[in-house]
Motif scaffolding. Structure first.
Motif, short mmCIF file in Angstrom:
data_model
loop_
_atom_site.label_atom_id
_atom_site.label_comp_id
_atom_site.label_asym_id
_atom_site.label_seq_id
_atom_site.Cartn_x
_atom_site.Cartn_y
_atom_site.Cartn_z
N TYR A 140 -8.19 4.50 -2.21
CA TYR A 140 -8.25 3.04 -2.24
C TYR A 140 -9.63 2.60 -1.74
O TYR A 140 -10.07 3.03 -0.66
CB TYR A 140 -7.17 2.42 -1.36
CG TYR A 140 -6.79 1.01 -1.76
CD1 TYR A 140 -5.63 0.74 -2.48
CD2 TYR A 140 -7.62 -0.09 -1.44
CE1 TYR A 140 -5.29 -0.55 -2.85
CE2 TYR A 140 -7.29 -1.37 -1.82
CZ TYR A 140 -6.12 -1.60 -2.53
OH TYR A 140 -5.79 -2.89 -2.92
N TYR A 155 0.83 -1.21 0.00
CA TYR A 155 0.00 0.00 0.00
C TYR A 155 0.86 1.26 0.00
O TYR A 155 0.55 2.25 -0.67
CB TYR A 155 -0.93 0.01 1.22
CG TYR A 155 -2.03 -1.03 1.20
CD1 TYR A 155 -2.67 -1.40 0.01
CD2 TYR A 155 -2.47 -1.63 2.38
CE1 TYR A 155 -3.70 -2.33 0.00
CE2 TYR A 155 -3.50 -2.55 2.38
CZ TYR A 155 -4.11 -2.91 1.20
OH TYR A 155 -5.13 -3.83 1.20
N LEU A 159 -4.48 1.60 5.34
CA LEU A 159 -4.64 2.54 4.23
C LEU A 159 -4.87 3.96 4.73
O LEU A 159 -4.29 4.91 4.21
CB LEU A 159 -5.81 2.09 3.35
CG LEU A 159 -5.56 0.83 2.51
CD1 LEU A 159 -6.88 0.22 2.05
CD2 LEU A 159 -4.68 1.17 1.30
#
Length: 350
Positions: free
Chosen positions: A156, A145, A188
Motif C-alpha cells: 500500500y 485496510y 497499514l
C-alpha cells in the motif's frame, strides 16, 4: 567525517546538516552523494530495475487537496471509472510484457467500497497468482485496510506529502489532518502490508527544514517503499501559478533516501520524466531501483491529471518501454521480470 560519511554511518543528520547537503555548491560533496547512493543501490539490487505496472483506474476523488488535479472542486476534469474488464485487460497486457506487480491507483473514490475493491483484487490474484498487488487509494479505515489485505493486496502506497503540520495545513483544507495520515501508515504496517510513503519536493510554502522533518519521519516509519517526486502545478488548482519543484533537489533527496534506506524500493517517478526527457534515468542513477510504466489505456491517461503533463512521458506503453529500456541499457541497467518484494536489511550482530 563529512556529511555523507555521517549519513551512511548514523543513518540521520541534524536539520542544519540536511539543509547544507541539499543545497551544497561543493561539487566534490555533490558527486560523492550521488556516487555513494548509486553504489549502495548496486550493492542491494545490482543493475536490475524492477518494473511496476501502473493502472489509474479512477479519477473520481471526494477530497479537495489544493495541489491535485483530481480534487473534487475541479469541474473541468472529465471523470472516469475503468470497467473491471478493462482493469483485467491492463493486467493481461502487463503480464505478457513481464510485469509482476500491478499498482492500482485512483482518487479517493467512494464508489470503490471494500466489497468492490476486494472483488477486483481477488480477480487479479486468481488470474495472476504470481503477481503482487499494490494499492494507492488514500485514507481508509483500519477495517477496510484489513479486508483489502485479506483479499490479496500485498502493498500500500500512501504518501504523507509533508511531515510538518503547518505545511500540511497549507496544502489541504482545514479538516484534513497529518496525524490521521500518519495513523493510516502505522495501521497499514501493523496489518502486514509492505508500506510505502513519501513526499513532494518543492511544494508551495515548503521550507528546507520541512524536508529534514520528512527524512526524520521516514526514519521512524522505516517504510518498504519510498515514493517522492517534484511538485508540478496543475492549471485547474489553486496552485496553478506556483513554480514546479527542482529536478536537482529531487535527485538529491532520492540519493539521501537511498543512503538512509539501502534496501527500500524507491521508484524513479513519472514526474521526473515530466521535468526532463531523461528524468527517470537520472532518478535511477541517483539511487532509485523501480520504474512504473503506465498500463492504463492512452484515452484515459489524459484525464488522470494529478499535475500538468508538460512533456517527456507521452506515447504508447510499447514506446515508453522501448525508450526506458534503451536509456537503461546505455548505462548497463536492465528491467527484470520480478515481483521485487522488499527484503528487510539484515540485522547487524551486536
Amino acid at each position: 567525517m563529512d556529511l555523507i560519511d555521517k549519513l551512511q554511518t548514523e543513518g540521520i543528520l541534524t536539520e542544519d546538516e540536511f539543509c547544507r547537503l541539499l543545497w551544497t555548491e561543493d561539487a566534490a560533496l555533490r558527486a560523492k552523494l550521488f556516487m555513494t547512493a548509486q553504489q549502495i543501490a548496486l550493492a542491494s539490487f545490482g543493475k536490475q530495475i524492477y518494473i511496476r505496472g501502473l493502472i489509474e483506474f479512477t479519477n473520481y476523488c471526494w477530497r479537495d487537496c489544493f495541489y491535485c488535479g483530481l480534487r473534487c472542486a475541479n469541474k473541468k476534469l472529465e471523470r472516469y471509472r475503468m470497467p473491471n474488464e478493462v482493469i483485467l485487460d491492463c493486467c493481461k497486457t502487463g503480464y505478457n510484457m513481464g510485469f509482476r506487480t500491478f499498482v492500482l491507483q485512483g482518487g479517493e473514490d467512494r464508489y470503490y467500497t471494500d466489497e468492490v475493491m476486494c472483488g477486483i483484487i481477488r480477480a487479479i490474484k486468481h488470474l495472476y497468482p504470481d503477481c503482487a498487488i499494490t494499492l494507492s487509494l488514500g485514507e481508509r479505515s483500519l477495517r477496510s485496510y484489513k479486508e483489502l489485505f485479506a483479499a490479496g493486496a500485498d502493498r500500500y502506497l500512501l504518501r504523507h506529502e509533508t511531515a510538518d503540520s503547518l505545511h500540511y495545513s497549507r496544502l489541504h483544507p482545514p479538516s484534513y489532518s497529518l496525524a490521521v495520515r500518519k495513523d493510516c501508515l502505522y495501521d497499514l504496517q501493523s496489518i502486514g502490508y509492505q508500506v510505502g510513503s513519501g513526499f513532494m519536493v518543492g511544494s508551495p510554502y515548503q521550507l528546507t527544514e520541512y524536508l529534514s522533518k520528512d527524512f526524520e519521519f521516514l526514519r521512524k516509519l522505516h517504510p518498504a517503499m519510498i515514493g517522492i517526486g517534484p511538485f508540478i502545478p496543475n492549471k485547474d488548482t489553486p496552485f496553478r501559478h506556483q513554480k514546479a519543484g527542482s529536478l536537482e533537489l529531487t535527485l538529491r533527496c532520492i540519493a539521501i533516501l537511498r543512503i538512509m534506506f539501502p534496501h527500500a524500493n524507491i521508484p524513479s517517478t513519472t514526474a521526473l520524466g515530466t521535468l526532463h526527457p531523461e528524468g527517470r534515468l537520472h532518478g535511477i542513477l541517483a539511487g532509485a531501483n523501480v520504474l512504473m510504466p503506465n498500463l492504463s489505456p492512452i484515452e484515459v491517461q489524459q484525464h488522470y491529471t494529478l499535475y500538468d503533463r508538460i512533456g517527456g512521458v507521452d506515447g504508447s506503453l510499447a514506446e515508453n518501454m522501448e525508450l526506458l529500456g534503451n536509456q537503461l541499457a546505455a548505462h548497463g541497467y536492465a528491467m527484470v521480470v520480478d515481483r521485487g518484494d522488499y527484503v528487510p536489511e539484515p540485522k547487524k550482530e551486536l
